[in-house]
Design an enzyme around this catalytic site. Structure first.
Site, PDB file in Angstrom:
ATOM      1  N   ARG A 118       0.815  -1.246   0.000  1.00 37.37           N
ATOM      2  CA  ARG A 118       0.000   0.000   0.000  1.00 37.37           C
ATOM      3  C   ARG A 118       0.832   1.272   0.000  1.00 37.37           C
ATOM      4  NH1 ARG A 118      -3.241  -3.057   3.791  1.00 37.37           N
ATOM      5  NH2 ARG A 118      -4.864  -4.084   2.562  1.00 37.37           N
ATOM      6  N   LYS A 140       3.102  11.224 -11.683  1.00 41.98           N
ATOM      7  CA  LYS A 140       2.220  10.355 -12.480  1.00 41.98           C
ATOM      8  C   LYS A 140       2.942   9.035 -12.691  1.00 41.98           C
ATOM      9  CE  LYS A 140      -0.739  13.451 -15.133  1.00 41.98           C
ATOM     10  NZ  LYS A 140      -1.093  13.921 -16.490  1.00 41.98           N
ATOM     11  N   GLU A 182       9.219  17.201 -25.399  1.00 44.16           N
ATOM     12  CA  GLU A 182       8.619  17.671 -24.134  1.00 44.16           C
ATOM     13  C   GLU A 182       9.245  18.998 -23.703  1.00 44.16           C
ATOM     14  OE1 GLU A 182       5.984  16.122 -23.155  1.00 44.16           O
ATOM     15  OE2 GLU A 182       6.199  13.933 -23.176  1.00 44.16           O
ATOM     16  N   LYS A 224       7.578  22.522 -14.903  1.00 48.54           N
ATOM     17  CA  LYS A 224       6.716  21.409 -14.488  1.00 48.54           C
ATOM     18  C   LYS A 224       6.391  21.505 -13.005  1.00 48.54           C
ATOM     19  CE  LYS A 224       5.310  16.801 -14.930  1.00 48.54           C
ATOM     20  NZ  LYS A 224       5.362  15.543 -15.621  1.00 48.54           N
ATOM     21  N   GLU A 234      -4.338  17.065 -11.494  1.00 51.10           N
ATOM     22  CA  GLU A 234      -4.920  17.411 -12.797  1.00 51.10           C
ATOM     23  C   GLU A 234      -6.430  17.650 -12.735  1.00 51.10           C
ATOM     24  OE1 GLU A 234      -2.944  15.562 -16.191  1.00 51.10           O
ATOM     25  OE2 GLU A 234      -4.854  15.596 -17.242  1.00 51.10           O
ATOM     26  N   ARG A 238      -3.020  21.406 -14.755  1.00 51.28           N
ATOM     27  CA  ARG A 238      -2.001  20.421 -15.119  1.00 51.28           C
ATOM     28  C   ARG A 238      -2.222  19.819 -16.502  1.00 51.28           C
ATOM     29  NH1 ARG A 238       1.045  15.784 -11.509  1.00 51.28           N
ATOM     30  NH2 ARG A 238       2.204  14.932 -13.264  1.00 51.28           N
ATOM     31  N   ASN A 242      -0.239  18.296 -21.277  1.00 44.31           N
ATOM     32  CA  ASN A 242      -0.552  17.267 -22.265  1.00 44.31           C
ATOM     33  C   ASN A 242      -0.756  17.826 -23.669  1.00 44.31           C
ATOM     34  OD1 ASN A 242      -0.539  14.735 -20.870  1.00 44.31           O
ATOM     35  ND2 ASN A 242      -2.199  15.595 -19.640  1.00 44.31           N
ATOM     36  N   HIS A 245      -0.626  15.491 -26.612  1.00 44.61           N
ATOM     37  CA  HIS A 245      -0.620  14.120 -26.104  1.00 44.61           C
ATOM     38  C   HIS A 245      -1.858  13.318 -26.494  1.00 44.61           C
ATOM     39  CE1 HIS A 245       2.841  15.503 -23.928  1.00 44.61           C
ATOM     40  NE2 HIS A 245       2.979  14.397 -23.228  1.00 44.61           N
ATOM     41  N   HIS A 249      -1.029  10.063 -28.057  1.00 41.95           N
ATOM     42  CA  HIS A 249      -1.372   8.762 -27.460  1.00 41.95           C
ATOM     43  C   HIS A 249      -2.141   7.900 -28.461  1.00 41.95           C
ATOM     44  CE1 HIS A 249      -0.987  10.260 -23.004  1.00 41.95           C
ATOM     45  NE2 HIS A 249       0.171  10.014 -23.558  1.00 41.95           N
ATOM     46  N   HIS A 262       7.450   7.745 -27.620  1.00 41.87           N
ATOM     47  CA  HIS A 262       6.474   8.658 -27.009  1.00 41.87           C
ATOM     48  C   HIS A 262       6.717  10.101 -27.466  1.00 41.87           C
ATOM     49  CE1 HIS A 262       3.790  10.438 -24.063  1.00 41.87           C
ATOM     50  NE2 HIS A 262       4.780  11.180 -23.619  1.00 41.87           N
TER      51      HIS A 262
HETATM   52  P1  NAD Z   1      12.150   4.837 -22.305  1.00 40.49           P
HETATM   53  O1  NAD Z   1      12.025   4.738 -20.853  1.00 40.49           O
HETATM   54  O2  NAD Z   1      11.634   3.716 -23.128  1.00 40.49           O
HETATM   55  O3  NAD Z   1      13.679   5.105 -22.664  1.00 40.49           O
HETATM   56  C1  NAD Z   1      14.062   5.210 -24.004  1.00 40.49           C
HETATM   57  C2  NAD Z   1      15.180   4.213 -24.363  1.00 40.49           C
HETATM   58  O4  NAD Z   1      16.424   4.697 -23.861  1.00 40.49           O
HETATM   59  C3  NAD Z   1      15.003   2.849 -23.756  1.00 40.49           C
HETATM   60  O5  NAD Z   1      15.479   1.886 -24.638  1.00 40.49           O
HETATM   61  C4  NAD Z   1      15.887   2.923 -22.517  1.00 40.49           C
HETATM   62  O6  NAD Z   1      16.283   1.681 -22.012  1.00 40.49           O
HETATM   63  C5  NAD Z   1      17.059   3.699 -23.062  1.00 40.49           C
HETATM   64  N1  NAD Z   1      17.871   4.425 -22.095  1.00 40.49           N
HETATM   65  C6  NAD Z   1      17.463   5.027 -20.961  1.00 40.49           C
HETATM   66  N2  NAD Z   1      18.471   5.737 -20.435  1.00 40.49           N
HETATM   67  C7  NAD Z   1      19.550   5.555 -21.226  1.00 40.49           C
HETATM   68  C8  NAD Z   1      20.886   6.047 -21.214  1.00 40.49           C
HETATM   69  N3  NAD Z   1      21.285   6.931 -20.300  1.00 40.49           N
HETATM   70  N4  NAD Z   1      21.724   5.645 -22.176  1.00 40.49           N
HETATM   71  C9  NAD Z   1      21.297   4.801 -23.154  1.00 40.49           C
HETATM   72  N5  NAD Z   1      20.046   4.325 -23.247  1.00 40.49           N
HETATM   73  C10 NAD Z   1      19.178   4.708 -22.290  1.00 40.49           C
HETATM   74  O7  NAD Z   1      11.426   6.150 -22.870  1.00 40.49           O
HETATM   75  P2  NAD Z   1      11.335   7.645 -22.329  1.00 40.49           P
HETATM   76  O8  NAD Z   1      11.254   8.471 -23.536  1.00 40.49           O
HETATM   77  O9  NAD Z   1      12.344   7.931 -21.314  1.00 40.49           O
HETATM   78  O10 NAD Z   1       9.927   7.665 -21.589  1.00 40.49           O
HETATM   79  C11 NAD Z   1       8.727   7.457 -22.274  1.00 40.49           C
HETATM   80  C12 NAD Z   1       7.692   7.005 -21.288  1.00 40.49           C
HETATM   81  O11 NAD Z   1       7.468   8.031 -20.316  1.00 40.49           O
HETATM   82  C13 NAD Z   1       6.347   6.717 -21.912  1.00 40.49           C
HETATM   83  O12 NAD Z   1       5.857   5.510 -21.416  1.00 40.49           O
HETATM   84  C14 NAD Z   1       5.479   7.865 -21.463  1.00 40.49           C
HETATM   85  O13 NAD Z   1       4.131   7.516 -21.353  1.00 40.49           O
HETATM   86  C15 NAD Z   1       6.079   8.192 -20.128  1.00 40.49           C
HETATM   87  N6  NAD Z   1       5.829   9.560 -19.678  1.00 40.49           N
HETATM   88  C16 NAD Z   1       5.373   9.734 -18.426  1.00 40.49           C
HETATM   89  C17 NAD Z   1       5.170  11.002 -17.930  1.00 40.49           C
HETATM   90  C18 NAD Z   1       4.730  11.188 -16.507  1.00 40.49           C
HETATM   91  O14 NAD Z   1       4.413  12.317 -16.134  1.00 40.49           O
HETATM   92  N7  NAD Z   1       4.765  10.159 -15.695  1.00 40.49           N
HETATM   93  C19 NAD Z   1       5.443  12.107 -18.727  1.00 40.49           C
HETATM   94  C20 NAD Z   1       5.933  11.914 -20.011  1.00 40.49           C
HETATM   95  C21 NAD Z   1       6.124  10.617 -20.470  1.00 40.49           C
HETATM   96  N1  GLY Z   2       3.323  14.615 -18.583  1.00 40.61           N
HETATM   97  C1  GLY Z   2       2.076  15.184 -18.165  1.00 40.61           C
HETATM   98  C2  GLY Z   2       1.957  15.369 -16.713  1.00 40.61           C
HETATM   99  O1  GLY Z   2       2.848  15.056 -15.952  1.00 40.61           O
HETATM  100  O2  GLY Z   2       0.954  15.839 -16.255  1.00 40.61           O
END
Ligand code: NAD
Ligand code: GLY
Length: 367
Positions: A118, A140, A182, A224, A234, A238, A242, A245, A249, A262
């Site tokens: 939890r 998030k 972003e 942010k 949100e 907030r 997006n 997005h 998405h 992404h």
């Molecule tokens: P990812 O986590 O898939 O990383 C991209 C690639 O880079 C992967 O293959 C990873 O293993 C590799 N990698 C990571 N760090 C590395 C490094 N230092 N050197 C070499 N390779 C490396 O993708 P991302 O773009 O980081 O994140 C996308 C995800 O984030 C999506 O799922 C999206 O929905 C999510 N997201 C979440 C929020 C939120 O607020 N929580 C906001 C934006 C995006």
């Molecule tokens: N990436 C959108 C949010 O964090 O709200």
């Protein structure tokens, strides 16, 4: 090292930004709940940075959970591997989950931390540009469902975010560009002067100029943190984070998770949001073109997948988290530097935006 704060009352936390933070035992140990630590990473990041982090955490009782890499693994089965690893090693409520990786690892590890017994402590160590400027901040967390992106999850804030900019040196160029989508977003939604700065510096960022990258990360995280500080869950503001997005998405879900990155899907989605803002008479064609040029300069796609029909978009957009009472709400630009979330648009304008010829828009830029 720079330190920013996400101001959320008793759930406030620092964002540390600097070179070599992965080796800072003092910083990590300051934010651990106890001796037990579960590092969640993936099979691409582990060979690069896990050993360093294990060294930094010497003296702690550490379990490493190495997940398969990729957006296509951001699901229930992979989440279960985190719980398996923590239960087998008998982690109790005093444990701390550390996410070492990009946004996929961060979102999944954060969700695991929110659910494990939890809720246990959680630290974000983002290793992609995208996760350093966006996903590691704001709480998030979650996973994808085959029918919709990030549909299962929780708001769950970390204890701290440790941004070691040195890790960007191993990031593939395509992933760096994805993160720039972003970064550009912040300029478009709430910081118009940042767009001028980005136009002058985006090439240096792509060439891994660490000083310029650190400045962009700091400015992005500050934007942010400001937005999240006002509207953590949100209920209003907030949603502007997006921009692009909802269209993006739809692209990710339709094309199959991981086919478009992404950030790439967000970039094409941002082009669509810019075009729709023009069609609503809110921004000029010249302002749209400025946005398109910057996205292209960042190495990003601005033409949505040609195989996607308006019907495909509408079907996927109908399960977006911003749908409320059956009405689709979109983040659009009232002006450059000012985003709004609205359901007040004629459906024909959305349809025209989905049918627009983005290839022709790029051609007329003369780039
Ligand atoms: P990812 O986590 O898939 O990383 C991209 C690639 O880079 C992967 O293959 C990873 O293993 C590799 N990698 C990571 N760090 C590395 C490094 N230092 N050197 C070499 N390779 C490396 O993708 P991302 O773009 O980081 O994140 C996308 C995800 O984030 C999506 O799922 C999206 O929905 C999510 N997201 C979440 C929020 C939120 O607020 N929580 C906001 C934006 C995006
Ligand atoms: N990436 C959108 C949010 O964090 O709200």
């Amino acid at each position: 090292m720079q330190t920013l704060t996400v101001d959320l009352g008793e759930r406030s936390y620092p964002i540390y930004i600097g070179v070599g933070l992965l080796a800072r035992s003092d910083l990590f140990k300051q934010h651990l709940a106890g001796r037990q630590v579960a590092i969640v990473t993936n099979d691409k990041v582990a060979p690069l940075y896990l050993e360093q982090l294990l060294k930094t955490l010497e003296g702690c009782e550490v379990t490493s959970v190495v997940l398969p890499d990729g957006e296509s693994h951001k699901n229930w089965e992979t989440l279960q591997l985190i719980f398996d690893g923590m239960l087998v090693a008998r982690h109790d409520r005093g444990t701390t989950v550390i996410a070492l990786g990009g946004g996929v690892v961060g979102d999944m590890a954060g969700f695991a931390a929110a659910c494990y017994q939890r809720g246990v402590a959680f630290i974000q160590v983002p290793t992609t540009l995208l996760s350093q400027v966006d996903s590691s901040v704001g709480g998030k967390t979650g996973i994808n469902h085959p029918l919709g992106k990030n549909m299962i999850g929780a708001f769950y804030q970390p204890q701290a975010v440790m941004i070691d900019t040195a890790v960007l040196q191993t990031l593939p160029a395509r992933e760096l560009s994805a993160g720039l989508a972003e970064v550009i977003k912040y300029g478009l939604i709430c910081d118009a002067p940042f767009l001028d700065w980005l136009e002058a510096n985006v090439v240096a960022m792509r060439e891994l100029d660490m000083t310029v990258l650190a400045q962009a990360i700091e400015r992005s995280c500050a934007a942010k943190a400001r937005v999240v500080g006002v509207d953590e869950r949100e209920s209003g503001l907030r949603a502007i984070l997006n921009l692009g997005h909802t269209f993006g998405h739809a692209i990710e879900t339709h094309m199959g998770y991981g086919v478009w990155l992404h950030g790439e899907a967000v970039a094409a989605g941002t082009a669509m949001a810019l075009e729709m803002s023009v069609r609503l008479g809110w921004i000029s064609e010249a302002e749209r073109d400025r946005g398109l040029r910057l996205l292209l300069k960042a190495g990003l796609p601005v033409i949505p997948p040609e195989e996607m029909t308006p019907g495909d978009f509408l079907e996927h957009m109908a399960v977006d988290k911003k749908v409320l009472g059956g009405r689709l709400r979109l983040v659009l630009l009232k002006q450059v530097g000012e985003a709004v979330i609205t359901d007040k648009f004629p459906h024909e304008i959305l349809e025209a935006t989905l049918r627009a010829d983005y290839r022709a828009l790029v051609a007329q830029l003369g780039e």
